[in-house]
Design an enzyme around this catalytic site. Structure first.
Site, PDB file in Angstrom:
ATOM      1  N   ARG A  47     142.274 -58.897  99.581  1.00 30.25           N
ATOM      2  CA  ARG A  47     142.342 -59.314  98.164  1.00 30.25           C
ATOM      3  C   ARG A  47     143.240 -58.400  97.337  1.00 30.25           C
ATOM      4  O   ARG A  47     143.901 -58.818  96.402  1.00 30.25           O
ATOM      5  CB  ARG A  47     140.920 -59.350  97.556  1.00 30.25           C
ATOM      6  CG  ARG A  47     140.914 -59.488  96.028  1.00 30.25           C
ATOM      7  CD  ARG A  47     139.599 -59.914  95.423  1.00 30.25           C
ATOM      8  NE  ARG A  47     138.444 -59.263  95.981  1.00 30.25           N
ATOM      9  CZ  ARG A  47     138.080 -57.979  95.754  1.00 30.25           C
ATOM     10  NH1 ARG A  47     138.802 -57.223  94.965  1.00 30.25           N
ATOM     11  NH2 ARG A  47     137.003 -57.470  96.322  1.00 30.25           N
ATOM     12  N   TYR A  99     150.664 -78.566  79.122  1.00 28.93           N
ATOM     13  CA  TYR A  99     150.014 -79.045  80.350  1.00 28.93           C
ATOM     14  C   TYR A  99     148.503 -79.073  80.113  1.00 28.93           C
ATOM     15  O   TYR A  99     147.933 -78.124  79.575  1.00 28.93           O
ATOM     16  CB  TYR A  99     150.358 -78.096  81.509  1.00 28.93           C
ATOM     17  CG  TYR A  99     149.768 -78.508  82.829  1.00 28.93           C
ATOM     18  CD1 TYR A  99     150.385 -79.478  83.612  1.00 28.93           C
ATOM     19  CD2 TYR A  99     148.588 -77.934  83.295  1.00 28.93           C
ATOM     20  CE1 TYR A  99     149.831 -79.857  84.822  1.00 28.93           C
ATOM     21  CE2 TYR A  99     148.031 -78.314  84.507  1.00 28.93           C
ATOM     22  CZ  TYR A  99     148.661 -79.277  85.264  1.00 28.93           C
ATOM     23  OH  TYR A  99     148.119 -79.654  86.456  1.00 28.93           O
ATOM     24  N   ASP A 171     156.046 -71.515  80.718  1.00 27.10           N
ATOM     25  CA  ASP A 171     155.707 -72.251  81.937  1.00 27.10           C
ATOM     26  C   ASP A 171     157.018 -72.862  82.441  1.00 27.10           C
ATOM     27  O   ASP A 171     157.522 -73.827  81.878  1.00 27.10           O
ATOM     28  CB  ASP A 171     154.660 -73.325  81.623  1.00 27.10           C
ATOM     29  CG  ASP A 171     154.207 -74.087  82.871  1.00 27.10           C
ATOM     30  OD1 ASP A 171     154.946 -74.087  83.872  1.00 27.10           O
ATOM     31  OD2 ASP A 171     153.123 -74.695  82.832  1.00 27.10           O
ATOM     32  N   LYS A 196     154.538 -76.636  93.179  1.00 26.12           N
ATOM     33  CA  LYS A 196     155.556 -77.650  92.949  1.00 26.12           C
ATOM     34  C   LYS A 196     156.867 -77.292  93.670  1.00 26.12           C
ATOM     35  O   LYS A 196     156.933 -77.380  94.874  1.00 26.12           O
ATOM     36  CB  LYS A 196     155.753 -77.847  91.443  1.00 26.12           C
ATOM     37  CG  LYS A 196     154.434 -77.942  90.645  1.00 26.12           C
ATOM     38  CD  LYS A 196     153.602 -79.150  90.974  1.00 26.12           C
ATOM     39  CE  LYS A 196     152.179 -79.109  90.421  1.00 26.12           C
ATOM     40  NZ  LYS A 196     152.040 -78.807  88.998  1.00 26.12           N
TER      41      LYS A 196
HETATM   42  C1  LIG Z   1     151.079 -78.429  88.104  1.00 26.85           C
HETATM   43  C2  LIG Z   1     151.364 -77.691  86.853  1.00 26.85           C
HETATM   44  C3  LIG Z   1     150.519 -76.665  86.406  1.00 26.85           C
HETATM   45  C4  LIG Z   1     149.228 -76.292  87.121  1.00 26.85           C
HETATM   46  O1  LIG Z   1     149.470 -75.760  88.379  1.00 26.85           O
HETATM   47  P1  LIG Z   1     148.388 -75.829  89.582  1.00 26.85           P
HETATM   48  O2  LIG Z   1     149.118 -75.186  90.710  1.00 26.85           O
HETATM   49  O3  LIG Z   1     148.048 -77.264  89.800  1.00 26.85           O
HETATM   50  O4  LIG Z   1     147.196 -75.040  89.128  1.00 26.85           O
HETATM   51  C5  LIG Z   1     150.858 -76.003  85.239  1.00 26.85           C
HETATM   52  N1  LIG Z   1     151.958 -76.337  84.542  1.00 26.85           N
HETATM   53  C6  LIG Z   1     152.786 -77.321  84.930  1.00 26.85           C
HETATM   54  C7  LIG Z   1     153.977 -77.640  84.101  1.00 26.85           C
HETATM   55  C8  LIG Z   1     152.514 -78.042  86.098  1.00 26.85           C
HETATM   56  O5  LIG Z   1     153.348 -79.032  86.471  1.00 26.85           O
END
Ligand SMILES: *Cc1c(COP(=O)(O)O)cnc(C)c1O
Length: 374
Positions: A47, A99, A171, A196
């Site tokens: 961890r 988001y 983000d 993503k």
């Molecule tokens: C998918 C996404 C998130 C959240 O990410 P997770 O890996 O699903 O927790 C946050 N911001 C944006 C713009 C996203 O597309």
């Protein structure tokens, strides 16, 4: 060095066994020295740190052109870590279309710990300035936004944050470090859902924060990561590193295809609106072109005929799977309103498209055929 080269050099190594690609260290714990101690960079417990995560974090910092990086178990765990650096009474400015999960973090979970939050349409800088209070410590930015692909000015928002002793976090999940570098534009924190484009193959969950040199913030985030424990497994770190090696090429190819698809859809009579940042009809295309090297592989469309037509189109397409998420090699399409729930402001006629690595000719032909059926 260019980003394609960095993607390779930051994720390969030559270990003592001469493995070119790092192995996965599936061990919970590490042996101490004979006197019971550890050296400074030794691994102790999974961890706290492990070879796969350390390598991934070095690569994340290189790719996002930052000084320090923190890998998390998901994008939202990374976002939560940023809010955990704040204190009761601190105030955060969020975009009005943040988001969904980030909105729930700020306005529900952390609200119970005394965090104050204001949601603002950040395309209007005067509104952002007006929302700043003496307690404002963070301006959270998301651009392009989900699902309307609104673009906000990172440089201007970071400047506003710094005038008031607040940090600016972006983000950058949709922008990716290939197309947009928030830290170079003045932001303090770049956040990613590595689920993503970093992973790129829709087979993992991960998150990341990359920051500029800031020892106090770095120490706080490291503590939250190690003790909070929302860390990715060595295998997931290994998968993200694997994704990074091809991310520059994937993102560029997917962006080129998305741009062709957006142009095609913009001329089609069954489509009301196409939301894509570099189209001249996009209300913020000038800022997009100033701060992005490409408009990305996400777009959304509003279909004439409302919800019914949108659903019919989503289900008639053969190459676009009707599913949530984005950034993988496979194209996806999604009716957002029906997943977002009652607080959603998304139009019923809207479909969000994540463009994959299929050939643009095939993807456009698929839309042509499906649109004829409306
Ligand atoms: C998918 C996404 C998130 C959240 O990410 P997770 O890996 O699903 O927790 C946050 N911001 C944006 C713009 C996203 O597309």
């Amino acid at each position: 060095m260019k980003i394609e080269t960095l993607a390779i050099t930051s994720t390969t190594l030559h270990d003592e066994k001469r493995a070119v690609i790092p192995p996965i260290y599936l061990t919970t714990t590490y042996e101490r020295k004979e006197d019971g101690t550890f050296d400074k960079d030794d691994y102790i417990y999974n961890r706290l740190d492990n070879p796969n995560r350390r390598m991934l974090e070095k690569s994340l910092a290189v790719m996002e052109r930052g000084d320090d990086a923190f890998a998390f178990a998901s994008g939202l765990a990374a976002a939560a870590a940023v809010f955990q650096t704040l204190r009761a009474g601190d105030h955060v400015i969020l975009p009005d279309d943040a988001y969904y999960g980030v909105m729930v973090l700020a306005e529900d979970i952390f609200k119970d710990f005394g965090l104050q939050c204001t949601r603002v349409n950040q395309t209007d800088l005067q509104k952002v300035a007006a929302a700043i209070t003496p307690q404002t410590r963070l301006i959270w930015v998301e651009t392009p936004s989900n699902p309307l692909l609104k673009i906000v000015d990172i440089y201007a928002l970071a400047k506003l944050a710094h005038q008031t002793n607040a940090l600016c976090a972006v983000d950058n999940t949709w922008g990716t470090p290939i197309l947009q570098n928030p830290l170079a534009l003045g932001a303090d924190i770049a956040m990613h859902s590595t689920t993503k484009y970093f992973g790129g193959h829709s087979d993992l969950l991960g998150g990341a924060l990359v920051i500029k040199k800031n020892p106090i913030l770095s120490e706080k985030l490291r503590k939250i990561q190690k003790i909070g424990g929302a860390v990715p497994s060595p295998f997931d770190c290994w998968l993200v590193a694997r994704g990074i090696r091809t991310m520059p090429l994937r993102v560029k190819a997917q962006t080129a295809t998305a741009s062709k698809l957006a142009k095609f859809l913009a001329t089609h009579s069954a489509i009301q609106t196409v939301h894509y940042p570099f189209l001249p009809t996009h209300p913020h295309h000038e800022i997009a072109q100033k701060q992005m090297q490409g408009a990305g592989a996400m777009l959304s469309i509003e279909v004439k005929g409302g919800r019914e037509a949108a659903m019919k189109l989503a289900n008639s397409l053969q190459l676009f799977v009707h599913a949530t998420s984005l950034g993988g090699v496979e194209s996806l399409i999604e009716h957002r309103k029906s997943i977002e729930g009652e607080f959603s402001q998304t139009p019923e006629s809207l479909l969000r498209v994540s463009v994959g690595l299929e050939h643009p000719t095939d993807l456009i032909a698929d839309f042509k055929r499906a649109l004829k059926k409306l």
